[in-house]
Motif scaffolding. Sequence first.
Motif: not given
Length: 335
Positions: A294-297, A316-320
């Motif tokens: 959602s864009g939170v740094d 945790y930055l697992a993109l769909t």
Amino acid sequence: MAVYKEKNGKWYCQFMINGQRVHKLLDGADDITKAKKLEDAERYRIRLIQGGLLKEEKRYKLEFMANRYKERSKLLASYNDSVHQADEWLQFFGKNKDIKNIKPSDIEAFIRHLKERGLKNGSVNRRIAGLKRAYNIMIEDELINYNPVKKIKMLEDEGRRYRYLTREEWERFKKELSPVALAIVSVALLTGFRSRNVLHLRWEQIDLNLRTIELLKSENKGKKYIKIAISDALYNLLMTLNPKKSGYVFINPKTNQPFTSIKTAFNGALRRAGITDFHFHDLRRTVGTWLLTSGVDIRTVQSILAHSDVRTTERYLALTSEQNIKAMSVLNSYV
């Protein structure tokens, strides 16, 4: 007979030396020749002790070490996991096993046993790390001076799971949760707290006026003090839970104590919602993924989740799939 074999297949020795009766398991003996050698060694050891040439060493059973390990783990967020690990050692090795008779080869056998049960390398490594810590506690307390787990090489990591809830899955999931389970899961998603911190959340930690929740170092797995802001959604949820000055936020009506787990309700709701391969801890990954995408740094997310290393947050930055397609489509204009 000084050396004999019981019906359980184990060898024992029984003899008298200077009025002292000795009856001992010959751990490691698999035939009469080895049993006699171990008996001779035991006779020699006792003669040295009786002659004042050797100080008798106190022996400790695995049950003693396991209980000590559980006690030292009480303040950890992973306490329930520690208890489960200790119970697994007791079941495999036996509660009366002398901890000094647990050899590296025995631990290797334990690892094979865990793998045969279908556990992944990461899960096996956590259990071995727990056993290593239990021995280290005994060493720190100056009860023993040897840790057989130090000779064990950890298994190669097969790769981590990156499971999180999609928005669509969450909509299905929350419809299947009971009111209490929904409140607990919602607090987890609105705080990023681990299961123990959610289930044992106390009203003393919550300041509804300043709209903050704090976790002390002793309450946090990473041993960090955490203070997070209470969002509007979390504030509204907490207000429905009959706020008090003290006590646990979530009380199990059957025990009048805080919940230790909501596994049955959690898994039942997942099953009814048609969601597979998802665990309570994956809610933290869900929080991290939702925030990051959602864009939170990433540094802010690291702070919220209390990760010591930003590389943990990056996992945790697992993109769909949809986001991957959108991102890669940017390259269309370049080729």
